[in-house]
Scaffold this active site. Structure first.
Site, PDB file in Angstrom:
ATOM      1  N   GLY A 177       0.832  -1.203   0.000  1.00  0.00           N
ATOM      2  CA  GLY A 177       0.000   0.000   0.000  1.00  0.00           C
ATOM      3  C   GLY A 177       0.862   1.246   0.000  1.00  0.00           C
ATOM      4  O   GLY A 177       0.571   2.230   0.683  1.00  0.00           O
ATOM      5  N   ASP A 200       0.610  -1.469  -4.715  1.00  0.00           N
ATOM      6  CA  ASP A 200      -0.646  -0.789  -4.367  1.00  0.00           C
ATOM      7  C   ASP A 200      -1.702  -1.206  -5.397  1.00  0.00           C
ATOM      8  O   ASP A 200      -1.405  -1.965  -6.322  1.00  0.00           O
ATOM      9  CB  ASP A 200      -0.463   0.732  -4.350  1.00  0.00           C
ATOM     10  CG  ASP A 200      -1.364   1.409  -3.307  1.00  0.00           C
ATOM     11  OD1 ASP A 200      -2.576   1.095  -3.299  1.00  0.00           O
ATOM     12  OD2 ASP A 200      -0.867   2.233  -2.521  1.00  0.00           O
ATOM     13  N   GLY A 226      -1.951  -4.541  -7.587  1.00  0.00           N
ATOM     14  CA  GLY A 226      -2.658  -5.732  -7.135  1.00  0.00           C
ATOM     15  C   GLY A 226      -3.426  -5.464  -5.860  1.00  0.00           C
ATOM     16  O   GLY A 226      -3.558  -4.318  -5.421  1.00  0.00           O
ATOM     17  N   PHE A 228      -3.735  -6.603  -1.762  1.00  0.00           N
ATOM     18  CA  PHE A 228      -3.082  -7.344  -0.677  1.00  0.00           C
ATOM     19  C   PHE A 228      -4.035  -8.320  -0.001  1.00  0.00           C
ATOM     20  O   PHE A 228      -3.642  -9.026   0.918  1.00  0.00           O
ATOM     21  CB  PHE A 228      -2.408  -6.429   0.337  1.00  0.00           C
ATOM     22  CG  PHE A 228      -3.219  -5.250   0.820  1.00  0.00           C
ATOM     23  CD1 PHE A 228      -4.500  -5.392   1.300  1.00  0.00           C
ATOM     24  CD2 PHE A 228      -2.652  -3.977   0.815  1.00  0.00           C
ATOM     25  CE1 PHE A 228      -5.228  -4.309   1.768  1.00  0.00           C
ATOM     26  CE2 PHE A 228      -3.366  -2.877   1.276  1.00  0.00           C
ATOM     27  CZ  PHE A 228      -4.660  -3.045   1.752  1.00  0.00           C
ATOM     28  N   LYS A 241       3.009   0.907   6.273  1.00  0.00           N
ATOM     29  CA  LYS A 241       2.850   2.184   6.979  1.00  0.00           C
ATOM     30  C   LYS A 241       1.407   2.665   6.853  1.00  0.00           C
ATOM     31  O   LYS A 241       0.906   2.874   5.759  1.00  0.00           O
ATOM     32  CB  LYS A 241       3.796   3.247   6.413  1.00  0.00           C
ATOM     33  CG  LYS A 241       3.706   4.598   7.155  1.00  0.00           C
ATOM     34  CD  LYS A 241       4.555   5.657   6.515  1.00  0.00           C
ATOM     35  CE  LYS A 241       3.984   6.144   5.213  1.00  0.00           C
ATOM     36  NZ  LYS A 241       2.714   6.907   5.385  1.00  0.00           N
ATOM     37  N   HIS A 245      -4.188   0.104  10.179  1.00  0.00           N
ATOM     38  CA  HIS A 245      -5.181   0.922  10.892  1.00  0.00           C
ATOM     39  C   HIS A 245      -6.391   1.272  10.020  1.00  0.00           C
ATOM     40  O   HIS A 245      -7.386   1.803  10.521  1.00  0.00           O
ATOM     41  CB  HIS A 245      -4.534   2.176  11.490  1.00  0.00           C
ATOM     42  CG  HIS A 245      -4.300   3.299  10.522  1.00  0.00           C
ATOM     43  ND1 HIS A 245      -3.999   4.580  10.954  1.00  0.00           N
ATOM     44  CD2 HIS A 245      -4.304   3.371   9.156  1.00  0.00           C
ATOM     45  CE1 HIS A 245      -3.851   5.378   9.899  1.00  0.00           C
ATOM     46  NE2 HIS A 245      -4.019   4.668   8.809  1.00  0.00           N
TER      47      HIS A 245
END
Length: 335
Positions: A177, A200, A226, A228, A241, A245
């Site tokens: 990401g 990402d 792609g 995740f 990073k 969250h």
């Protein structure tokens, strides 16, 4: 900088008004002057209202009122002859322009928090009619500002990251990401002789290719699009990073399990996120947790909650470097 408990502003109506009024007005003024190009022009050199109004094609009378507000709060300066000029704080405000735009977006969504609490969906969905990442897919300008915001956050955290937390030797790092590649490029510059993969969503990866291509480190980077939730490239270091969250626990376990299938023996997983204190504390982690409640289904987590996610996904916590002022680094290894 020590965080101040906002309750201290609630001691009387005057301090409460000062807090809320200036928070809202400052965001509006900074966004308006950044977006119209006034701040960029001031950073080039001093100018009076007439010059700024003409060069940025805005009404001089209303512009002067905004400029005087920022002058009063010492964000810009005004000479006796009426000429405005930039200072170091002006540059900070300009550098944070994408953060301020995204904060304005979040404030709009946050106005629907009460509706979200009483029903299904996030406040963002209630205000904009669709989940945040779907909204970004159909609103490229907002997506670009959000990508700039993530780059700004990366620059904030990398000072801490490289000074306080050193990665063990690795050959290839995948930034999961990784948006426009700010973190990945910074890591590759800090660790010569390594290679990186920016991973990402396909649309984001396509936008990022141009920025990565301009970097002198471009020959060490592969950009891959792609999901995740499905499959990620193989590597011996993964960085996430401000990724976990964004998602609830079940979704996080899915993401971590996908990486677990690809990580090489001896590889490491580095989660860069806030860690919520066990005792409620007026810090960045606590406030960002509420922001996540506005934007999406995710949350900021306590260290024990990260450990539980790791254990359920085939990892164990190996080491952690806590950042009291922002994002910490939590490393896990496969078991």
């Amino acid at each position: 900088m020590d965080a101040r408990a906002l309750g201290q502003y609630f001691e009387n109506p005057d301090t409460l008004f000062q807090l809320v009024n200036n928070t809202a007005v400052c965001m509006v003024a900074c966004n308006a002057l950044n977006r119209t190009g006034v701040i960029s022009r001031l950073l080039e050199g001093p100018a009076d209202t007439a010059v700024l109004a003409a060069s940025c094609q805005v009404p001089a009378d209303r512009l002067a009122r905004l400029l005087d507000y920022l002058t009063a709060h010492e964000i810009i300066e005004k000479a006796a002859d009426g000429t405005y000029s930039a200072n170091a704080r002006t540059q900070v405000m300009h550098d944070a322009r994408d953060y301020l735009v995204s904060t304005e977006l979040g404030a709009k969504a946050g106005s629907k928090m009460h509706e979200s609490l009483k029903g299904d969906g996030t406040p963002f969905e209630h205000f904009f009619g669709q989940p945040v990442f779907e909204y970004f897919s159909s609103n490229p300008d907002a997506a670009a500002s959000f990508g700039g915001f993530m780059g700004w956050m990366t620059r904030r955290v990398q000072r801490f990251l490289f000074a306080e937390h050193r990665f063990e030797p690795f050959s290839t790092v995948v930034d999961i990401g990784g948006s426009m590649g700010d973190l990945l490029l910074a890591i590759l510059e800090e660790y010569p002789g390594t290679n990186g993969i920016l991973f990402d969503l396909p649309a984001t990866a396509e936008i990022a290719r141009a920025q990565v291509a301009e970097s002198p480190l471009a020959d060490r980077v592969e950009v891959v699009g792609g999901s995740f939730f499905e499959e990620v490239p193989t590597a011996d270091l993964y960085t996430l990073k401000q990724i976990l969250h964004d998602w609830n626990d079940e979704e996080c376990r899915h993401i971590l399990s996908t990486i677990r299938k690809a990580i090489v023996p001896g590889g490491r997983l580095a989660v860069i996120d806030h860690i919520v204190s066990d005792v409620p504390t007026p810090n960045e982690a606590q406030s960002t947790d509420i922001a996540m409640m506005i934007w999406d289904t995710g949350r900021e987590r306590r260290l024990a909650e990260f450990e539980a996610l790791f254990a359920a996904s085939g990892y164990r916590l190996d080491r952690m470097t806590r950042n009291p002022a922002g994002h910490s680094v939590i490393e896990a290894v496969p078991v």
